[in-house]
Design a protein around this motif. Structure first.
Motif, PDB file in Angstrom:
ATOM      1  N   GLU A 180       0.973  -1.053  -0.014  1.00 37.59           N
ATOM      2  CA  GLU A 180       0.083  -0.061   0.184  1.00 37.59           C
ATOM      3  C   GLU A 180       0.836   1.271   0.008  1.00 37.59           C
ATOM      4  O   GLU A 180       1.183   1.719   0.991  1.00 37.59           O
ATOM      5  N   ASP A 306     -10.268  -7.427   5.590  1.00 40.75           N
ATOM      6  CA  ASP A 306      -9.295  -6.267   5.367  1.00 40.75           C
ATOM      7  C   ASP A 306      -7.535  -6.652   5.681  1.00 40.75           C
ATOM      8  O   ASP A 306      -6.892  -5.885   5.487  1.00 40.75           O
ATOM      9  N   LEU A 307      -7.390  -7.597   6.486  1.00 42.84           N
ATOM     10  CA  LEU A 307      -6.165  -8.065   6.769  1.00 42.84           C
ATOM     11  C   LEU A 307      -5.526  -9.087   6.528  1.00 42.84           C
ATOM     12  O   LEU A 307      -6.193 -10.025   5.946  1.00 42.84           O
ATOM     13  N   LYS A 373      -2.509  -4.732   5.758  1.00 43.74           N
ATOM     14  CA  LYS A 373      -3.720  -4.650   4.856  1.00 43.74           C
ATOM     15  C   LYS A 373      -3.562  -5.884   3.885  1.00 43.74           C
ATOM     16  O   LYS A 373      -2.681  -6.264   3.175  1.00 43.74           O
TER      17      LYS A 373
END
Length: 590
Positions: A180, A306-307, A373
């Motif tokens: 990210e 999300d993870l 993420k």
């Protein structure tokens, strides 16, 4: 007539005088009112601006992310008055840097500490053979990488240190970015441009009226919910492999792609993987947690959506050690225990590490800080937009294996295989790969080497060339384990041969005879003809496994040139390197 002291050059004064000469009094009055109402930047100079600072943005990119950020950086720099130029490492030599005063470097690390394919020559010369001195260069480096690998951002770190060693001045700290990268890059760019000092003010721009309606735009920040139109198991009964063909809809998305591009799939974690984390941490999953960039969520939902809760990197273990206080884990993370750490990481997930080093469990709030993420997965597109308008196809092998007595699996590959039924929705977006493109001329011969799922982009290439009509010569080398079970897209290749879209097909099935036969062996068997195609100007492409196949194919290519060209090994290597520099040798390896 404009007075001589007006803030215009002589040529500008003459142009304004000429324009005003043809206007009547009412027109001049209207123009004066219009100009007085036009917004002017508060920083606009009274006199003509001085020359702006020149800035070079140098990039090395494997999948296109660094290139995209380089273009964005130059655009932002120009807004601030810089004369910004973007350069690919493949198009510059280290000696050229001596002519640069202000330098931004954006470079990715591929795999475990390797430079991007297109930047390899520059990197090797810059790090090992360059004697250039750069005392006049002011620089800053933005490094792209993946914390799942031990040598995170290694190439950026190397270039940053080498620039300093050659006398250049670092004007802003290096920024290391994980998958990210958008926000860290933006922060780095703002700091670096400020550190270079003031450039000439950019020209004031009159803002265009805001649009009354903006259509929804799909992309990385807003993936498109694509319908799964079809899924077909490509392997026959009796195989040890599980390779799927997926067809996804792009209708209404506005997303486009070219043959050679990739599709990003945004997966979710499987229920059993989520349950494994909760069990190891001794949590119920109903706890409320704060997820960075998302907000408050129920823990089980955050772990699912999300993870990244599987990839066991040094960064993850370091965070776990800080939470658990485990002396055993601290010893494993010591600098002199790198081999032991690598052995431990192989085949283990984060849940295994929590069980091993935090046997008392981990609090919900602390647990979510361990993870990064959940990243999207990029897959080579296996279709031509001309042959399948409104669709995109993928060829994906489901990753499943046993490690330490436990079943393991790939997150994204089994997400599509196990969790998405036909008619279900898959979040996707297209990803350009400018370093893997067909020749501009359809008459140019093409040689493609793609064993296993590496054949995916070549299905797109052959479809694309066929759809444009009367394609040039196309030669495919394909390999897998068994002819009977693993000949992916067999009937399609046979149809392409009949229709003339595919000129030659050579196959290698490694397990169908006592001795192992691979695609590089077929290349050597066809050395004379292969070299003849290269001499005709053929482009050479490789897609698939980087750890062994790609390097074996590279060695075979050098051997073909050495033998058939009658060259020394050194000259043959230079020949192949020239193919790369001229973009006639392109690789999409993983």
């Amino acid at each position: 007539m404009l007075p001589e002291h007006a803030p215009f050059s002589p040529d500008q004064r003459r142009a304004v005088d000429l324009a005003l000469a043809g206007l009547d009094a009412s027109q001049r009055f209207w123009l004066a009112g219009f100009l007085s109402a036009a917004p002017v930047s508060a920083a606009a100079p009274i006199s003509a601006p001085a020359s702006s600072l020149k800035l070079t943005v140098l990039y090395g990119s494997e999948s296109g992310n660094s290139e995209k950020l380089a273009d964005l950086s130059a655009k932002e720099a120009k807004k601030k008055g810089f004369q910004a130029t973007v350069k690919n490492m493949s198009d510059i030599s280290p000696a050229d840097l001596a002519k640069v005063e202000n330098l931004l470097v954006i470079v990715s690390t591929w795999g475990d500490g390797e430079p991007p394919e297109s930047a390899t020559s520059f990197y090797k010369e810059f790090m090992n053979g360059s004697a250039v001195h750069l005392p006049a260069v002011r620089f800053s480096v933005c490094a792209l990488g993946d914390t799942a690998y031990e040598k995170f951002c290694q190439i950026g770190k190397d270039v940053d240190a080498r620039l300093e060693a050659l006398g250049a001045t670092r004007i802003a700290p290096r920024q290391d970015c994980d998958v990210e990268y958008e926000q860290p890059h933006a922060e780095w760019l703002a700091a670096a441009l400020k550190s270079f000092g003031p450039a000439a003010p950019a020209a004031a721009v009159v803002a265009a009226p805001a649009a009354t309606h903006v259509a929804e735009e799909y992309g990385k920040k807003n993936p498109f919910p694509s319908e799964l139109l079809e899924k077909v198991l490509l392997n026959g009964k009796g195989t040890t492999k599980e390779t799927w063909h997926y067809e996804l809809s792009l209708e209404g998305s506005g997303l486009t792609y070219d043959a050679g591009d990739a599709l990003a799939v945004v997966p979710v974690n499987a229920p059993d993987i989520v349950e494994g984390i909760l069990k190891a941490a001794k949590l119920s999953g109903s706890e409320s947690v704060e997820v960075k960039g998302v907000g408050q969520k129920i823990l089980a939902d955050a772990l699912r959506e999300d993870l990244d809760i599987t990839a066991l990197s040094r960064a993850v273990l370091t965070k776990l050690q800080a939470i658990s206080g485990s002396d055993k884990l601290a010893a494993l993370l010591a600098d002199d225990a790198k081999d032991q750490l690598k052995d431990y990481q192989w085949g283990r997930w984060i849940a295994d590490a929590i069980t091993d080093f935090a046997s008392g469990g981990v609090g919900a709030a602390e647990l979510v800080t361990i993870f990064r993420k959940l990243p999207p997965r990029l897959y080579s597109i296996a279709s031509s937009p001309l042959a399948h308008p409104g669709e995109v196809h993928l060829t994906i092998a489901s990753v499943r294996y046993q490690a330490h007595g436990q079943p393991k699996k790939g997150v994204a590959s089994t997400y599509l295989a196990d969790l998405v039924a036909k008619g279900g929705k898959v979040p996707v977006y297209t990803h350009q790969n400018k370093n893997f493109r067909l020749p501009a001329s359809s008459d140019t011969p093409v040689i493609m080497v793609g064993p296993g799922t590496g054949v995916a982009p070549f299905r797109a290439f052959v479809e694309q060339r066929g759809a444009t009509g009367k394609p040039g010569k196309n030669w495919l080398f394909f390999g897998d384990q068994h002819y009977t079970y693993d000949f992916l897209y067999q009937t399609e290749w046979q149809d392409h041969l009949k229709e003339g879209n595919l000129t030659k097909l050579d196959v290698a099935f490694s397990r169908d005879q006592p001795e192992k036969v691979y695609v590089q062996h077929r290349m050597l068997d066809r050395a004379k003809e292969l070299y003849g195609w290269l001499q005709e100007g053929a482009h050479f492409y490789v897609c698939g496994d980087a750890s062994r196949m790609a390097s074996d194919v590279h060695e075979a290519l050098i051997s073909v040139v050495e033998k058939e060209g009658g060259f020394s090994r050194e000259v043959a290597e230079a020949y192949v390197e020239d193919l790369k520099k001229s973009k006639r040798y392109q690789r999409d390896v993983y």
